[in-house]
Design an enzyme around this catalytic site. Sequence first.
Site, PDB file in Angstrom:
ATOM      1  N   ASP A  16      18.898   5.102  -0.938  1.00 24.41           N
ATOM      2  CA  ASP A  16      17.660   4.522  -0.419  1.00 24.41           C
ATOM      3  C   ASP A  16      16.773   5.683   0.040  1.00 24.41           C
ATOM      4  O   ASP A  16      17.151   6.426   0.958  1.00 24.41           O
ATOM      5  CB  ASP A  16      18.026   3.621   0.766  1.00 24.41           C
ATOM      6  CG  ASP A  16      16.807   3.032   1.450  1.00 24.41           C
ATOM      7  OD1 ASP A  16      15.664   3.363   1.083  1.00 24.41           O
ATOM      8  OD2 ASP A  16      17.019   2.235   2.386  1.00 24.41           O
ATOM      9  N   GLY A  38       8.697  -3.393  -3.459  1.00 25.84           N
ATOM     10  CA  GLY A  38       9.560  -2.307  -3.927  1.00 25.84           C
ATOM     11  C   GLY A  38       9.670  -1.167  -2.936  1.00 25.84           C
ATOM     12  O   GLY A  38       9.702  -1.364  -1.708  1.00 25.84           O
ATOM     13  N   VAL A  39       9.670   0.041  -3.472  1.00 30.79           N
ATOM     14  CA  VAL A  39       9.891   1.217  -2.634  1.00 30.79           C
ATOM     15  C   VAL A  39       8.716   1.419  -1.665  1.00 30.79           C
ATOM     16  O   VAL A  39       8.902   1.901  -0.533  1.00 30.79           O
ATOM     17  CB  VAL A  39      10.162   2.459  -3.523  1.00 30.79           C
ATOM     18  CG1 VAL A  39       8.928   2.958  -4.218  1.00 30.79           C
ATOM     19  CG2 VAL A  39      10.825   3.553  -2.712  1.00 30.79           C
ATOM     20  N   ASP A  40       7.534   1.027  -2.074  1.00 28.75           N
ATOM     21  CA  ASP A  40       6.330   1.136  -1.236  1.00 28.75           C
ATOM     22  C   ASP A  40       6.521   0.340   0.068  1.00 28.75           C
ATOM     23  O   ASP A  40       6.310   0.862   1.180  1.00 28.75           O
ATOM     24  CB  ASP A  40       5.148   0.581  -2.053  1.00 28.75           C
ATOM     25  CG  ASP A  40       3.790   0.927  -1.479  1.00 28.75           C
ATOM     26  OD1 ASP A  40       3.745   1.646  -0.473  1.00 28.75           O
ATOM     27  OD2 ASP A  40       2.788   0.467  -2.041  1.00 28.75           O
ATOM     28  N   SER A 129       6.968   4.292 -11.145  1.00 31.33           N
ATOM     29  CA  SER A 129       6.507   3.356 -12.201  1.00 31.33           C
ATOM     30  C   SER A 129       7.606   2.548 -12.875  1.00 31.33           C
ATOM     31  O   SER A 129       7.299   1.685 -13.701  1.00 31.33           O
ATOM     32  CB  SER A 129       5.699   4.082 -13.303  1.00 31.33           C
ATOM     33  OG  SER A 129       4.394   4.352 -12.882  1.00 31.33           O
ATOM     34  N   GLY A 131       9.676   0.337 -11.729  1.00 29.63           N
ATOM     35  CA  GLY A 131       9.989  -0.988 -11.175  1.00 29.63           C
ATOM     36  C   GLY A 131       8.935  -1.984 -11.628  1.00 29.63           C
ATOM     37  O   GLY A 131       8.841  -2.325 -12.810  1.00 29.63           O
TER      38      GLY A 131
HETATM   39  P1  ADP Z   1       6.367   0.951  -9.303  1.00 29.86           P
HETATM   40  O1  ADP Z   1       5.324  -0.079  -8.947  1.00 29.86           O
HETATM   41  O2  ADP Z   1       5.830   2.369  -9.308  1.00 29.86           O
HETATM   42  O3  ADP Z   1       7.127   0.590 -10.544  1.00 29.86           O
HETATM   43  P2  ADP Z   1       8.595   0.037  -7.612  1.00 29.86           P
HETATM   44  O4  ADP Z   1       8.768   0.191  -6.148  1.00 29.86           O
HETATM   45  O5  ADP Z   1       8.468  -1.364  -8.141  1.00 29.86           O
HETATM   46  O6  ADP Z   1       7.350   0.949  -8.020  1.00 29.86           O
HETATM   47  O7  ADP Z   1       9.814   0.717  -8.353  1.00 29.86           O
HETATM   48  C1  ADP Z   1       9.972   2.108  -8.529  1.00 29.86           C
HETATM   49  C2  ADP Z   1      11.436   2.453  -8.477  1.00 29.86           C
HETATM   50  O8  ADP Z   1      11.858   2.501  -7.114  1.00 29.86           O
HETATM   51  C3  ADP Z   1      12.346   1.410  -9.152  1.00 29.86           C
HETATM   52  O9  ADP Z   1      13.228   2.097 -10.026  1.00 29.86           O
HETATM   53  C4  ADP Z   1      13.087   0.752  -7.983  1.00 29.86           C
HETATM   54  O10 ADP Z   1      14.408   0.372  -8.342  1.00 29.86           O
HETATM   55  C5  ADP Z   1      13.118   1.891  -6.981  1.00 29.86           C
HETATM   56  N1  ADP Z   1      13.292   1.542  -5.567  1.00 29.86           N
HETATM   57  C6  ADP Z   1      12.992   0.386  -4.903  1.00 29.86           C
HETATM   58  N2  ADP Z   1      13.297   0.491  -3.600  1.00 29.86           N
HETATM   59  C7  ADP Z   1      13.818   1.745  -3.412  1.00 29.86           C
HETATM   60  C8  ADP Z   1      14.336   2.464  -2.288  1.00 29.86           C
HETATM   61  N3  ADP Z   1      14.379   1.935  -1.060  1.00 29.86           N
HETATM   62  N4  ADP Z   1      14.780   3.747  -2.489  1.00 29.86           N
HETATM   63  C9  ADP Z   1      14.728   4.317  -3.715  1.00 29.86           C
HETATM   64  N5  ADP Z   1      14.246   3.692  -4.816  1.00 29.86           N
HETATM   65  C10 ADP Z   1      13.806   2.422  -4.658  1.00 29.86           C
END
Ligand code: ADP
Length: 181
Positions: A16, A38-40, A129, A131
């Site tokens: 994470d 997501g990660v944001d 990008s 996700g």
């Molecule tokens: P994007 O809109 O740029 O695709 P996302 O957040 O949807 O961004 O996904 C980008 C990547 O981050 C994906 O591979 C997802 O699995 C991953 N991700 C989501 N949450 C976390 C986290 N807490 N730590 C690391 N990676 C994460």
Amino acid sequence: MNENFMGGRVVVKFGDITQEETEAIVNAANSTLMGGGGVDGAIHDAAGASLLYECKKIRQSNYPNGLPTGEAVITAGGDLKAKFVIHAVGPIYGSNKGKDAQLLSDCYANCLRLAAENNIKTVSFPSISTGAFAYPKEEAAQVSSQVIEDFLNHNLTITQVFLVFYSQDDARKFVENPKFS
Ligand code: ADP
């Protein structure tokens, strides 16, 4: 599973990203810089309200229409262990007239440039990008590995880059598709 490239300057790991102890973590943001899924969302939740406050100020002063795809900005890390967050907007796959790879590459390069300009030595990236923005993970691995190698070969400020994948399977997809020479 931790896999290393470039003599240990690039480390692939599973985890994470909000828990990273590097000096900076990268946020796969969207152009609004107002948080999201997501990660944001995870980064904004873990960093606390100061992150959104700083992002709002950046929007007002420099990017009233949003941060363009491929670009990046830096804020403090709020409550995170990381001192800084570098917010980058990755391409939405298939909606950039054939320029997806260039824009994804620009994203990584701009994040690394901002890190080096701020004398940051260690930085962690999520898989930008891949996700909600639907970039194929194997293709993204080829783009990111190439731009990271190129940057690190020309810059000695950054000692280590961590690529943090949210599943073992995603980390494996990267490790099987890199373009490190
Ligand atoms: P994007 O809109 O740029 O695709 P996302 O957040 O949807 O961004 O996904 C980008 C990547 O981050 C994906 O591979 C997802 O699995 C991953 N991700 C989501 N949450 C976390 C986290 N807490 N730590 C690391 N990676 C994460």
